[in-house]
Design an enzyme around this catalytic site. Structure first.
Site, PDB file in Angstrom:
ATOM      1  N   ARG A  93      -2.760  12.463  13.867  1.00  0.00           N
ATOM      2  CA  ARG A  93      -3.860  12.482  12.888  1.00  0.00           C
ATOM      3  C   ARG A  93      -3.428  13.270  11.659  1.00  0.00           C
ATOM      4  O   ARG A  93      -3.728  12.905  10.525  1.00  0.00           O
ATOM      5  CB  ARG A  93      -5.149  13.064  13.494  1.00  0.00           C
ATOM      6  CG  ARG A  93      -6.256  13.216  12.455  1.00  0.00           C
ATOM      7  CD  ARG A  93      -7.672  13.431  12.996  1.00  0.00           C
ATOM      8  NE  ARG A  93      -7.740  14.082  14.269  1.00  0.00           N
ATOM      9  CZ  ARG A  93      -7.547  15.397  14.495  1.00  0.00           C
ATOM     10  NH1 ARG A  93      -7.288  16.207  13.480  1.00  0.00           N
ATOM     11  NH2 ARG A  93      -7.624  15.888  15.713  1.00  0.00           N
ATOM     12  N   LYS A 127      -7.628  -5.651   0.401  1.00  0.00           N
ATOM     13  CA  LYS A 127      -7.677  -6.748  -0.551  1.00  0.00           C
ATOM     14  C   LYS A 127      -6.264  -7.119  -1.022  1.00  0.00           C
ATOM     15  O   LYS A 127      -5.479  -7.571  -0.219  1.00  0.00           O
ATOM     16  CB  LYS A 127      -8.609  -6.373  -1.718  1.00  0.00           C
ATOM     17  CG  LYS A 127      -9.934  -5.746  -1.259  1.00  0.00           C
ATOM     18  CD  LYS A 127     -10.833  -6.684  -0.479  1.00  0.00           C
ATOM     19  CE  LYS A 127     -11.981  -5.996   0.226  1.00  0.00           C
ATOM     20  NZ  LYS A 127     -12.821  -5.135  -0.595  1.00  0.00           N
ATOM     21  N   ASP A 183     -11.628   3.454  -8.688  1.00  0.00           N
ATOM     22  CA  ASP A 183     -11.368   2.436  -7.666  1.00  0.00           C
ATOM     23  C   ASP A 183     -10.569   1.320  -8.335  1.00  0.00           C
ATOM     24  O   ASP A 183     -11.090   0.588  -9.168  1.00  0.00           O
ATOM     25  CB  ASP A 183     -12.713   1.920  -7.123  1.00  0.00           C
ATOM     26  CG  ASP A 183     -12.548   0.893  -6.005  1.00  0.00           C
ATOM     27  OD1 ASP A 183     -11.519   0.184  -5.981  1.00  0.00           O
ATOM     28  OD2 ASP A 183     -13.468   0.778  -5.162  1.00  0.00           O
ATOM     29  N   TYR A 219     -19.014  -0.999  -6.157  1.00  0.00           N
ATOM     30  CA  TYR A 219     -18.910  -1.748  -4.900  1.00  0.00           C
ATOM     31  C   TYR A 219     -20.109  -1.416  -3.993  1.00  0.00           C
ATOM     32  O   TYR A 219     -20.510  -0.248  -3.897  1.00  0.00           O
ATOM     33  CB  TYR A 219     -17.590  -1.374  -4.214  1.00  0.00           C
ATOM     34  CG  TYR A 219     -17.420  -2.001  -2.857  1.00  0.00           C
ATOM     35  CD1 TYR A 219     -17.143  -3.360  -2.729  1.00  0.00           C
ATOM     36  CD2 TYR A 219     -17.551  -1.252  -1.696  1.00  0.00           C
ATOM     37  CE1 TYR A 219     -17.005  -3.941  -1.482  1.00  0.00           C
ATOM     38  CE2 TYR A 219     -17.411  -1.835  -0.441  1.00  0.00           C
ATOM     39  CZ  TYR A 219     -17.141  -3.186  -0.346  1.00  0.00           C
ATOM     40  OH  TYR A 219     -17.012  -3.758   0.883  1.00  0.00           O
TER      41      TYR A 219
HETATM   42  C1  LIG Z   1     -13.687  -4.042  -0.360  1.00  0.00           C
HETATM   43  C2  LIG Z   1     -13.847  -2.958  -1.363  1.00  0.00           C
HETATM   44  C3  LIG Z   1     -14.048  -1.629  -0.983  1.00  0.00           C
HETATM   45  C4  LIG Z   1     -14.192  -1.224   0.456  1.00  0.00           C
HETATM   46  O1  LIG Z   1     -13.037  -1.455   1.204  1.00  0.00           O
HETATM   47  P1  LIG Z   1     -13.034  -1.759   2.785  1.00  0.00           P
HETATM   48  O2  LIG Z   1     -11.585  -1.887   3.070  1.00  0.00           O
HETATM   49  O3  LIG Z   1     -13.801  -3.027   2.988  1.00  0.00           O
HETATM   50  O4  LIG Z   1     -13.692  -0.622   3.464  1.00  0.00           O
HETATM   51  C5  LIG Z   1     -14.132  -0.679  -1.989  1.00  0.00           C
HETATM   52  N1  LIG Z   1     -14.046  -1.004  -3.282  1.00  0.00           N
HETATM   53  C6  LIG Z   1     -13.860  -2.280  -3.695  1.00  0.00           C
HETATM   54  C7  LIG Z   1     -13.762  -2.584  -5.145  1.00  0.00           C
HETATM   55  C8  LIG Z   1     -13.757  -3.298  -2.748  1.00  0.00           C
HETATM   56  O5  LIG Z   1     -13.581  -4.561  -3.162  1.00  0.00           O
END
Ligand SMILES: *Cc1c(COP(=O)(O)O)cnc(C)c1O
Length: 387
Positions: A50, A199, A174, A102
């Site tokens: 961890r 993504k 982000d 998001y």
């Molecule tokens: C999908 C997404 C998240 C969250 O990510 P997860 O891997 O689904 O927890 C955060 N910010 C953006 C812009 C996203 O597209």
């Protein structure tokens, strides 16, 4: 740092994974939760997974290099990454955050953080004066997402960094929609960059993962403390998968973005489509700002059809894309934000953000571009017949 990021994408993690010097061209998977210590009073680099694992360390060093920051962190999901970053705040702190955020981040900020005395103000982040006006003496963080989801709103990153610096606040960004390949946020003064690596970075709709890079050591130490305390680290096998998939980010993302531009232009000219949201279109209100801070318009676009009924016929007529939440995969993904990514948002909040009943989001995959355009053409034709 390699001279070009495409080179670092291929070699970054592998170089960091050569701890055992056996010459493997891929990072070894250290499936070990604990590590033997040679002496009672002197411990090695790793003790418990961890706190640190060599496979995860290779990934974390690689993303830090790609973003040009001090230290990287790998989390179990993008939301684990987002929430860990927020948890460095304390009771009494205030956040200024984009209203176009998001859906999962919206839920965390509105439903979890207030229970710990951390407050927030949502602002239209295309309006720099409104951001300035929302800053309070207790504002510790300005949180950006650009391009935003799902209406691809653009925020002037440098202008927000200036506001934050003038007010002694941090900036978190982000960067999921652009990847380190096309938006160098830390170079523009952002303090912490966050990815849902689920993504584009993983890119194959296979694993869930989150990545964070802190620009300086003090912030990195605070995030590391949360990562180790909360424990939502990325598992070793998923670290391996992500390291492999990151290598092809440039070819995937650049090709998907090129085709996204073609599809955006096609939709923009189509009589049934009311509005196209894509920062590569010159008519996009954020076109100039986006071009000044990013080197691609990305592979996600959204568009509005006249009604829910028209959208329903269109979705059911599309043959190639998967109809699903998420984005950034090698397969094109069509989604319906009102009921998918933004279902956690109250209807009136959705309406304010342009997330109407006719809004659809499309993440361009690697299928043949003419096949994709043909699919749009036939589905829009069918949808036109119900008007
Ligand atoms: C999908 C997404 C998240 C969250 O990510 P997860 O891997 O689904 O927890 C955060 N910010 C953006 C812009 C996203 O597209």
């Amino acid at each position: 740092m390699s001279s070009h990021i495409e080179t670092a994408l291929i070699h970054g993690a592998v170089r960091e994974g050569f701890a055992d010097k056996k010459g493997a061209v891929n990072v070894p998977m250290y499936l070990s939760s604990t590590f033997h210590q040679e002496s009672i009073d002197e411990f090695g680099e790793y003790d418990y997974a961890r706190s640190g694992n060599p496979t995860r360390a290779a990934l974390e060093k690689a993303i830090a290099e790609l973003e040009g920051g001090h230290r990287g962190f790998a989390f179990a999901t993008g939301m684990a990454a987002v929430s860990a970053c927020f948890m460095i705040l304390s009771a009494g702190d205030h956040i200024v955050i984009t209203e176009d955020v998001y859906g999962g981040t919206y839920r965390f900020v509105t439903k979890i953080l207030p229970r710990f005395g951390i407050t927030h103000t949502f602002v239209d982040f295309t309006d720099i004066e409104a951001i300035k006006a929302a800053v309070k003496p207790e504002t510790k963080l300005i949180y950006l997402e650009t391009p935003s989801n799902p209406t691809l709103g653009i925020t002037d990153i440098r202008a927000v960094v200036d506001i934050a610096k003038a007010n002694g606040a941090m900036t978190f960004l982000d960067n999921t929609f652009m990847t380190p390949l096309h938006q160098r946020s830390l170079d523009m003064g952002v303090d912490v960059v966050i990815h849902s690596a689920t993504k584009f970075l993983s890119g194959h709709s296979d694993i869930l993962a989150g990545l964070v890079v802190a620009k300086d050591e003090a912030l990195a130490d605070r995030i590391y403390f949360i990562q180790n305390s909360f424990g939502s680290v990325l598992g070793v096998q998923d670290c391996y998968t992500l390291i492999q998939n990151i290598k092809t980010t440039a070819v995937r993302f650049n090709e998907e973005s090129r085709v996204a531009m073609r599809i955006a232009e096609y939709l923009d000219a189509h009589p049934l489509v009311e509005k196209v949201y894509y920062p590569g279109l010159k008519t996009h209100p954020g076109y100039e700002i986006h071009a000044s801070q990013s080197t691609s318009a990305g592979a996600v676009l959204s568009f509005t059809l006249p009604s829910y009924d028209v959208a329903k016929v269109f979705v059911e007529a599309m043959k190639i894309p998967v109809f699903a939440v998420s984005l950034g995969g090698v397969e094109s993904i069509l989604s319906y934000p009102a009921k998918m990514s933004h279902a956690a948002m109250e209807p009136e909040e959705r309406a304010k953000r342009g997330i109407t009943d006719g809004l659809l989001r499309f993440s361009v995959g690697l299928e043949n571009e003419d096949d994709l355009l043909e699919d749009f053409k036939q589905a829009l034709e069918k949808a036109s017949t119900i008007l």
